[in-house]
Design a protein around this motif. Sequence first.
Motif: not given
Length: 249
Positions: A217-225
């Motif tokens: 997963w990629h975590l950025a700006d509090g969101k997990l993608k």
Amino acid sequence: MSGVPVLRLVGVWKSFERGRGRVVVLRDVSLEVAAGQLAAVLGTRDQGKTTLIRVASGTLPVDQGSVLVDDREVRGISDRQLSEVLAKKIGIATRAGPGVRLNVHDYVEMSLTATQELSSRERHRRVERTLKELDLAGTGGLMWGELSNWQRVLVEFAQAVIVRPRLLLIDDVLDGLELGAKQAALELIEGFAEDIGCGVLMTVSDHATAVRAGRVWHLADGKLKLMHKDPDIIDLHDHREVRVAEGQN
């Protein structure tokens, strides 16, 4: 891999007070890690990776959502119950830093202190066995400052896996190692995950470390993608996935 989730985060939100307001660090985060699975959360600094690990361990309460380890909700349980979960189900490897004032043996043994049924002799035996498994035999009397960076990483693994956890959490421990050392560490982690059937969730800062994970997963700006593994390349600068043509180096 059995496919049974050892960790589930469902709709997790976490924020902190900052000045006169609040900063949201995790926004509606959900993920699953199965027994025997190596999973990674990729992100740059200050994106909430350590917060995510602390939430997954139950040591940091969430504002909203569920955190389940082996289908047991750890949100809101008592300190005694959480200590029991940490002692028997969760191993955590973090970067301890220079503040450690214990020798290797005592540092690793600390993870067993909450397991009251173990005698001091049995704890000693388990420490020696774990150090040997990680090629650290003979280092028990050494202090933190006497260890190489590689040995420090191994010691962090030792204190995390000595409880034979169901869930192994690794917070940027590999950051700063050379690529070859990172690959060697990942092989060790994979070996333990297979041998003891635990799920592994690790946070990493570069895609070269994440590439061996079964799920990333990629975590950025509090969101997990959720990102896809090989043959994809994950670009942290523009957050796009670049498909590598078959056979291309």
